[in-house]
Scaffold this active site. Sequence first.
Site, mmCIF file in Angstrom:
data_model
loop_
_atom_site.group_PDB
_atom_site.id
_atom_site.type_symbol
_atom_site.label_atom_id
_atom_site.label_comp_id
_atom_site.label_asym_id
_atom_site.label_seq_id
_atom_site.Cartn_x
_atom_site.Cartn_y
_atom_site.Cartn_z
ATOM 1 N N GLU A 94 0.798 -1.221 0.000
ATOM 2 C CA GLU A 94 0.000 0.000 0.000
ATOM 3 C C GLU A 94 0.834 1.277 0.000
ATOM 4 O O GLU A 94 0.423 2.291 -0.566
ATOM 5 C CB GLU A 94 -0.936 0.014 1.224
ATOM 6 C CG GLU A 94 -1.990 -1.074 1.226
ATOM 7 C CD GLU A 94 -3.054 -0.860 0.159
ATOM 8 O OE1 GLU A 94 -3.160 0.270 -0.369
ATOM 9 O OE2 GLU A 94 -3.778 -1.822 -0.165
ATOM 10 N N SER A 364 -49.344 -22.694 40.359
ATOM 11 C CA SER A 364 -48.891 -23.400 41.561
ATOM 12 C C SER A 364 -47.385 -23.339 41.767
ATOM 13 O O SER A 364 -46.891 -23.742 42.821
ATOM 14 C CB SER A 364 -49.339 -24.861 41.497
ATOM 15 O OG SER A 364 -50.747 -24.943 41.595
#
Length: 685
Positions: A94, A364
Amino acid sequence: MKRQQYKKRKSRKRFMKKIGLVTIALLCFFAVTFLSLRIYAQVAGAPPLTVPKASIFLDSDNNQIGDYFTEERRYWTELDDISPYLVDATVAVEDKDFFNHSGFDYSRIAGAVLADLKAGSKVQGASTLTQQYARNLYLTHEKTWNRKINEALFAYRLELFYSKEEILEGYLNTVYYGHGMYGVEAASRYFYGKSAKDLTLAEASMLAGVPKGPTYYSPLNNLEKATNRQHVILRLMNEQGKITDDEKTRATTEQVALKSDQWIATKSIAPYFLDVVWEEASDILQSKNLSISEGGWTIQTTLNQAHQRAAENAIKTNMPNSDLQVGFVSMDAHTGFVTALVGGRDYSESSFNRVALGNRQPGSAIKPILYAAALEKNFHPMSFLDVSETTFTYDSGRATYTPQNVNNKFADHALSLAQALAISDNIYAVKTLEGIGYRSFRDIQKRFGLQYSEKDIPSIALGTAENSLYDLTNAYNILAAGGEKRKPVTVLSIIDAKGKVVYKYKKPEKEQVISEQDAFVLTQMMTGIFDPVFSDYSPATGLSLRSRMSHTYAAKSGTTNSDQWMIGFTPSLTAGVWNGYDQGKTLSVQADMAASKQVWIEFMETALNGKANETFKIPSGVEPVTVDILSGKLADPSCPNQRVVYMKTADIPTESCGTFDFFDTDTWGNFFETLPFEAFKGFWD
């Protein structure tokens, strides 16, 4: 002749003077421009380097299980933690003169300008790594001169205020590698299933070629093009003295293993759980004046991946093929750590968390909490109540309530608390509430961290006050912990983007919600839901699971018209399951009614597979005693219905259930044949 020479000299002087003036003007222009640029840069200051960073999640063993990000998936990694091969490969391809220029490569710029002028448009780039970094941080990728000028200004400021190492680190953490991956760490994990610091030369050189054109050079999209570019990069690295000929040859022939499928698989781990983690971590950071939106956090969680898989498989195997929804959560009884959580059948279809957010009537399943309050009010396992059909009057006599049992039957004799809990008798529960008072019930629900009703209505004994599975399972986890307070925990530690530990879980001071004695007595009664001895006129509610059990469990189920619950525990692990429909649709088929129990038992058996059976530790002040189930008195050989129950010493009965001939060997033989060894030992001790 002389006149002509004079004119030539004079003309030359005028020309040179013009050249000099132009030169001076240009120098002044450049000086002013440079000075202006310098002043602008100083006034503007250092450009910020902050970028959105993904926060990552780890399980309890430090394995990554997911991440959280806003717009871009990235993980910030320091330059020292990036493979030198990747650094060298990136610079080589690059910007080979990166460490020598001041942000601009003038020879490349000149070449690019000529190419652009010739084409009549912006066709060739000459950006250095600094310029690319500036573009990644602050600009778009449009090919215009305006963007290029702004890019140059930002690049100049970056070079002025930051070191080359800082700029290179920033570039490597912001460059796009395709597939939604920004930065080398995200890309390395995605392509190779490893951290950027562990990349080989072959892997690094292939990865460095992707940003040039992620669509074309991604090895997942086109391995041939990616490999050709890799070879170009290896050649450049060799020419620039970054690698030797041998290294180049080995990297060129190395077969690179791509593992994106493994990365993708990790994204589906416990998504509902991670939502809970994110909320808990948000609260923790906010308490420290920090914001989770900053990103970059590493959050270690309590997730046990084996438990999570067991839960998901149990759901997949046992849920009916319908719209019936599910919620599941498991917790460590010793710590309160949440080890697994499933908030629905499919996160991609609905991210609504039915564990933490779905408040429903527990039915319950609330009874163990009610009976914990009763034990504090001098009830004990052999406390008997008449459970025939009863109509209760409340609201100062203006209203009545006649509860029913699931099987629409009522016992023709009194039941003990142990029996009532095992078969989930509703008359006993409501009479217990009346006996201890509404205030006592509300108080104990507060202590257990549960929602409660302020109204004095008998039906709240049967679980009409809505609660989440998360909170109710934690309440059971308190029982599993011997009554010691537990709080659900999903976050073990939080580390910021710089590696600093900002939070680490600390075990809270011990606090009892109920006494160890009451917790143990209640727990032992809850094992009775799997016990056939209590099947007097109605079977124990967990009896259908007995054949699948290889461990000792304490549990309770709960059923309403639209909700089914099953929550239970061993001394070390608690799990809760809820089933129902999002729209409150009635549970109408047997498969709907049975799913929660089947999911629960399969998870528990899988999670505990290969582990020794655990028994609940008997605290001081509690003793095992063999009693006659029907009378609650001490059992002797003449009493046929016997069971070992655990009672606080002060509650142990002193009267025997009947008389027998001490010398009748048949009676003694029958007695010992039906008596469990544990009961025999406890009785004689």
